[in-house]
Write a protein that holds these residues in place. Structure first.
Motif, PDB file in Angstrom:
ATOM      1  N   THR A 211      72.019 -57.338 -36.610  1.00  0.00           N
ATOM      2  CA  THR A 211      71.395 -57.438 -35.294  1.00  0.00           C
ATOM      3  C   THR A 211      71.994 -58.608 -34.518  1.00  0.00           C
ATOM      4  N   GLY A 212      71.696 -58.624 -33.210  1.00  0.00           N
ATOM      5  CA  GLY A 212      72.197 -59.688 -32.357  1.00  0.00           C
ATOM      6  C   GLY A 212      73.261 -59.181 -31.401  1.00  0.00           C
ATOM      7  N   VAL A 213      73.918 -60.115 -30.717  1.00  0.00           N
ATOM      8  CA  VAL A 213      74.947 -59.769 -29.732  1.00  0.00           C
ATOM      9  C   VAL A 213      76.212 -59.332 -30.451  1.00  0.00           C
ATOM     10  N   THR A 214      76.686 -58.136 -30.123  1.00  0.00           N
ATOM     11  CA  THR A 214      77.868 -57.550 -30.757  1.00  0.00           C
ATOM     12  C   THR A 214      78.820 -57.055 -29.670  1.00  0.00           C
ATOM     13  N   SER A 215      80.109 -57.046 -29.983  1.00  0.00           N
ATOM     14  CA  SER A 215      81.112 -56.568 -29.025  1.00  0.00           C
ATOM     15  C   SER A 215      81.882 -55.389 -29.591  1.00  0.00           C
ATOM     16  N   PHE A 216      81.987 -54.317 -28.808  1.00  0.00           N
ATOM     17  CA  PHE A 216      82.871 -53.194 -29.089  1.00  0.00           C
ATOM     18  C   PHE A 216      83.985 -53.218 -28.035  1.00  0.00           C
ATOM     19  N   TYR A 217      85.079 -52.524 -28.333  1.00  0.00           N
ATOM     20  CA  TYR A 217      86.205 -52.453 -27.403  1.00  0.00           C
ATOM     21  C   TYR A 217      86.406 -51.003 -26.966  1.00  0.00           C
ATOM     22  N   ILE A 270      94.634 -39.472 -12.414  1.00  0.00           N
ATOM     23  CA  ILE A 270      95.474 -38.303 -12.145  1.00  0.00           C
ATOM     24  C   ILE A 270      94.915 -37.095 -12.884  1.00  0.00           C
ATOM     25  N   LYS A 271      95.448 -35.932 -12.564  1.00  0.00           N
ATOM     26  CA  LYS A 271      95.006 -34.713 -13.234  1.00  0.00           C
ATOM     27  C   LYS A 271      95.479 -34.704 -14.692  1.00  0.00           C
ATOM     28  N   GLY A 272      94.649 -34.139 -15.553  1.00  0.00           N
ATOM     29  CA  GLY A 272      95.054 -33.992 -16.944  1.00  0.00           C
ATOM     30  C   GLY A 272      93.986 -34.473 -17.910  1.00  0.00           C
ATOM     31  N   ARG A 273      94.402 -34.601 -19.173  1.00  0.00           N
ATOM     32  CA  ARG A 273      93.480 -34.937 -20.266  1.00  0.00           C
ATOM     33  C   ARG A 273      93.480 -36.443 -20.526  1.00  0.00           C
ATOM     34  N   TYR A 274      92.267 -37.008 -20.619  1.00  0.00           N
ATOM     35  CA  TYR A 274      92.089 -38.430 -20.887  1.00  0.00           C
ATOM     36  C   TYR A 274      91.494 -38.603 -22.294  1.00  0.00           C
ATOM     37  N   ARG A 275      92.070 -39.526 -23.057  1.00  0.00           N
ATOM     38  CA  ARG A 275      91.539 -39.851 -24.384  1.00  0.00           C
ATOM     39  C   ARG A 275      90.709 -41.129 -24.286  1.00  0.00           C
ATOM     40  N   VAL A 276      89.521 -41.095 -24.874  1.00  0.00           N
ATOM     41  CA  VAL A 276      88.606 -42.231 -24.805  1.00  0.00           C
ATOM     42  C   VAL A 276      88.211 -42.631 -26.224  1.00  0.00           C
ATOM     43  N   ASN A 277      88.444 -43.901 -26.577  1.00  0.00           N
ATOM     44  CA  ASN A 277      88.164 -44.388 -27.921  1.00  0.00           C
ATOM     45  C   ASN A 277      87.260 -45.611 -27.854  1.00  0.00           C
ATOM     46  N   LEU A 278      86.467 -45.798 -28.911  1.00  0.00           N
ATOM     47  CA  LEU A 278      85.603 -46.975 -29.028  1.00  0.00           C
ATOM     48  C   LEU A 278      85.901 -47.642 -30.362  1.00  0.00           C
ATOM     49  N   TYR A 279      86.173 -48.949 -30.317  1.00  0.00           N
ATOM     50  CA  TYR A 279      86.554 -49.692 -31.510  1.00  0.00           C
ATOM     51  C   TYR A 279      85.537 -50.788 -31.816  1.00  0.00           C
ATOM     52  N   SER A 286      84.385 -44.188 -32.622  1.00  0.00           N
ATOM     53  CA  SER A 286      84.079 -42.970 -31.865  1.00  0.00           C
ATOM     54  C   SER A 286      85.294 -42.584 -31.019  1.00  0.00           C
ATOM     55  N   SER A 287      85.368 -41.280 -30.710  1.00  0.00           N
ATOM     56  CA  SER A 287      86.485 -40.781 -29.910  1.00  0.00           C
ATOM     57  C   SER A 287      86.083 -39.499 -29.215  1.00  0.00           C
ATOM     58  N   ASN A 288      86.577 -39.311 -27.993  1.00  0.00           N
ATOM     59  CA  ASN A 288      86.313 -38.076 -27.263  1.00  0.00           C
ATOM     60  C   ASN A 288      87.360 -37.965 -26.159  1.00  0.00           C
TER      61      ASN A 288
END
Length: 293
Positions: A211-217, A270-279, A286-288
């Motif tokens: 618990t507490g303050v945590t950082s994801f990227y 721009i048009k097209g597919r974007y990859r989104v990741n969480l570290y 996570s990824s989508n």
């Protein structure tokens, strides 16, 4: 007399030629029908293979929607299937194309079986871990009631268990948004209208998580392979990560819903597919992906 003999020879030759032409016509027709039958069979088999690939892709999507710990591997596998179906679908059906599809389908089946085994194993481990955690916490609470002097030991044990628990986000969903002057955000999937990318996810309730303050990227990569947002680098144990935004939150062990907006340069939308990741540090949790029209 000689003329009659020549006429008979000519008639015989004409008959032989006529029979040969008839035979050639029958053979040509038979060969054409056989080739057409082969084409139909190849086309049917190609459609069956494509259907099976689409079914496997759907299975992966279902597991991804569950927020599975193997999301990154599942997304990569689904992307490969999509690219294969798209590329092969544009080619004429022939033996070479079908042979390639059979080989790829065989490999994808093996990969699916391996991923399913890993998913099943993780589910069993999680179930057993949950049972162990419940029984351990129950035992610790009993010890607290029996002897207050053991508080220090119990707190240390709980702290160790909390550090061992992974905090895995679920419902990881990126969308394109239009930002009004009033600050109101409206979802949109047209690249020329989108201002920023918003990413929402849920941190599930986990009494064992730190618990507490945590950082994801957070990392958002556009179709040109450019990282949107801050586009800064962070090094973890010798591994370099380029991120779009740091997501900070105060986790208290209860379910927490978070949404973050990546301030993107309009030239990079721009048009097209974007990859989104969480570290979480160097680990992708996570990824989508989204597609802007």
């Amino acid at each position: 007399m000689a003329q009659q003999k020549d006429n008979r020879i000519f008639k015989v030759l004409l008959a032989v030629l006529l029979l040969a032409l008839i035979g050639l016509g029958v053979w040509s027709y038979s060969t054409y029908q056989e080739n057409e039958g082969i084409k139909v069979a190849l086309k049917d088999e190609k459609a069956q293979i494509q259907k099976e690939l689409e079914n496997i892709s759907t299975e992966y999507s279902i597991e991804i929607d569950k927020g599975n710990a193997l999301n990154a591997d599942l997304v990569d596998a689904r992307d490969r299937i999509t690219r294969l179906v798209d590329s092969v679908g544009k080619l004429e059906t022939d033996v070479r194309v079908l042979s390639r599809m059979r080989a790829e389908l065989s490999n994808i089946r093996k990969e699916r079986d391996l991923l399913q085994d890993r998913i099943n194993t993780l589910e069993i481990v999680n179930q057993n871990l949950s049972k162990v955690n419940d029984s351990t916490l129950s035992a610790l609470n009993s010890e607290i009631l029996k002897n207050q002097d053991k508080n220090s030991t119990i707190e240390n044990m709980n702290a160790n268990m909390a550090r061992a628990a992974a905090l895995v986000p679920t419902n990881f969903e990126p969308v394109g948004i239009i930002v009004r002057s009033s600050g109101k955000q409206i979802e949109n999937d047209r690249a020329r209208r989108v201002d920023d990318i918003k990413v929402c996810f849920t941190l599930p309730e986990n009494p064992l998580a730190s618990t507490g303050v945590t950082s994801f990227y957070l990392q958002v990569i556009n179709p040109d392979n450019n990282v949107l947002g801050l586009n800064k680098k962070q090094v973890f144990d010798g591994q370099e990560l380029t991120y779009s935004k740091i997501v900070q939150f105060n986790y208290k062990g209860k379910e927490l819903d978070l949404c973050e907006v990546v301030d993107a340069n309009e030239d990079n939308i721009i048009k097209g597919r974007y990859r989104v990741n969480l570290y979480n540090g160097p680990i992708r949790v996570s990824s989508n992906e989204i597609t802007l029209r």
